[in-house]
Write an enzyme that holds these catalytic residues in place. Structure first.
Site, PDB file in Angstrom:
ATOM      1  N   GLU A  66      -8.050   1.982 -26.635  1.00  0.00           N
ATOM      2  CA  GLU A  66      -9.481   2.553 -26.416  1.00  0.00           C
ATOM      3  C   GLU A  66     -10.514   1.473 -25.994  1.00  0.00           C
ATOM      4  O   GLU A  66     -10.224   0.157 -26.662  1.00  0.00           O
ATOM      5  CB  GLU A  66      -9.943   3.342 -27.643  1.00  0.00           C
ATOM      6  N   ASP A 237      -7.758  10.603 -35.624  1.00  0.00           N
ATOM      7  CA  ASP A 237      -8.722   9.880 -34.746  1.00  0.00           C
ATOM      8  C   ASP A 237      -8.422   9.995 -33.447  1.00  0.00           C
ATOM      9  O   ASP A 237      -8.739   9.233 -32.798  1.00  0.00           O
ATOM     10  CB  ASP A 237      -8.733   8.572 -35.448  1.00  0.00           C
TER      11      ASP A 237
END
Length: 351
Positions: A66, A237
């Site tokens: 990410e 998450d």
């Protein structure tokens, strides 16, 4: 003929893992956690100043990579971070990261740093900041479900910021719990190793879940959670990864960082699109109510957000001054004439 030395702007301070460790010990880990909590809260108080976007994620069967960007109009930051739960079986970290600060006015970087350690610190500080507003008054005991790489940071942040003095531990791997008991020796915390999640959460005021499997999981079921507790859920998450049974969310008041990201990645991905949530910055600024009464169940559905990384990077940059705990990296091309990049290359040939 030697090449001219790069200008000061071309040299970017770089904080290695070694220097990050030295910086933390130079300041003191509990002091770092306390100061970082305050810096994050200060940035939450000016939430409207920041660009906000869900992180850019590249998912695979093994994990996720990410990028997490934001800017307050003067400083830009981003973090590169991965999450690969299977890494642990190979003796590798499940999360690694690095980050950068840059001037918005010029686009020039002003800090490059490791963020594997720093992410653990900022995640713990964010948890403590949320608990400061949401946990029951006089909370002293926390259950820590999942005793992996971030667990000690969570425990020490809750101690330093919220006054927690008793930690009850459980992990499906007893070696992880043994590691945490060993690491917390001498910290002033009373540490109890438990043989089940149910046992760990008995008499706990705060329950922190921090597990790594990338799957829908039920670490806590509804019947396990009594009234009045604060749940700090930090393991879920990414899409497809949760820790709490949805019935817990039906009983709890849920607080989030940035709803467009949390609805994709957090515990609330299990819920309908209209499931009500409160943004934590609104509680911090007094625009929304956090804990109302002693029987309320509060849930911080934390997935991590770029503003927290911005805060952590800004904190490190400020705290570096005068320490020498960094290296100057020559990573910005710096020709004498900004139009003559090729000429700069040729000068190096002459050298």
């Amino acid at each position: 003929m030697s090449s001219p030395l790069p200008s000061e702007k071309a040299l970017v301070p770089f904080v290695s893992v070694e220097n990050m460790m030295r910086l933390v010990h130079h300041i003191g880990i509990e002091t770092v956690l306390t100061e970082l909590t305050d810096v994050i809260e200060a940035d939450f108080r000016r939430w409207g100043s920041f660009d906000k976007t869900p992180r850019v994620a590249s998912h695979s069967g093994e994990g996720v990579i990410e990028l997490m960007p934001t800017s307050d109009g003067e400083i830009y930051s981003f973090k590169y971070v991965n999450g690969h739960p299977k890494n642990m079986a190979q003796g590798l970290q499940t999360v690694t990261a690095f980050g950068l600060l840059a001037e918005v006015s010029t686009g020039y970087p002003v800090l490059l740093t490791e963020m594997t350690l720093l992410t653990a610190l900022r995640t713990a500080a964010t948890s403590a900041m949320a608990a400061r507003h949401l946990a029951p008054r006089g909370a002293r005991t926390m259950a820590m479900i999942g005793n992996g790489a971030q667990a000690e940071f969570q425990a020490l942040a809750m101690k330093a910021v919220c006054g927690i003095d008793h930690i009850r531990l459980y992990d499906i791997d007893p070696l992880a719990t043994e590691k945490m008991v060993r690491n917390l020796a001498g910290t002033g915390l009373t540490v109890t190793a438990c043989n089940s999640s149910q046992s760990a959460i008995e008499n706990a005021d705060i329950i922190t879940t921090c597990t790594a499997d990338k799957q829908y999981a039920t670490i806590l079921t509804d019947n396990m959670v009594g009234s009045g507790v604060h749940i700090n859920a930090i393991g879920g998450d990414c899409p497809g990864k949760t820790e709490l049974h949805r019935d817990i969310l039906l009983r709890a008041d849920t607080f989030v960082e940035y709803p467009p990201q949390t609805r994709i990645e957090g515990e609330i991905q299990q819920m309908d699109a209209d499931y009500p949530v409160t943004e934590l910055w609104q509680v911090v600024t007094g625009q929304a109510t956090g804990r109302r009464d002693a029987s309320q169940i509060t849930l911080f559905d934390s997935v991590g957000f770029a503003i927290e990384d911005f805060s952590a990077l800004r904190y490190v940059r400020d705290r570096l001054r005068g320490t020498g705990l960094y290296q100057d990296l020559d990573i910005i091309a710096d020709p004498d004439d900004p139009r003559d990049l090729f000429g700069m290359l040729q000068r190096a040939r002459q050298a």
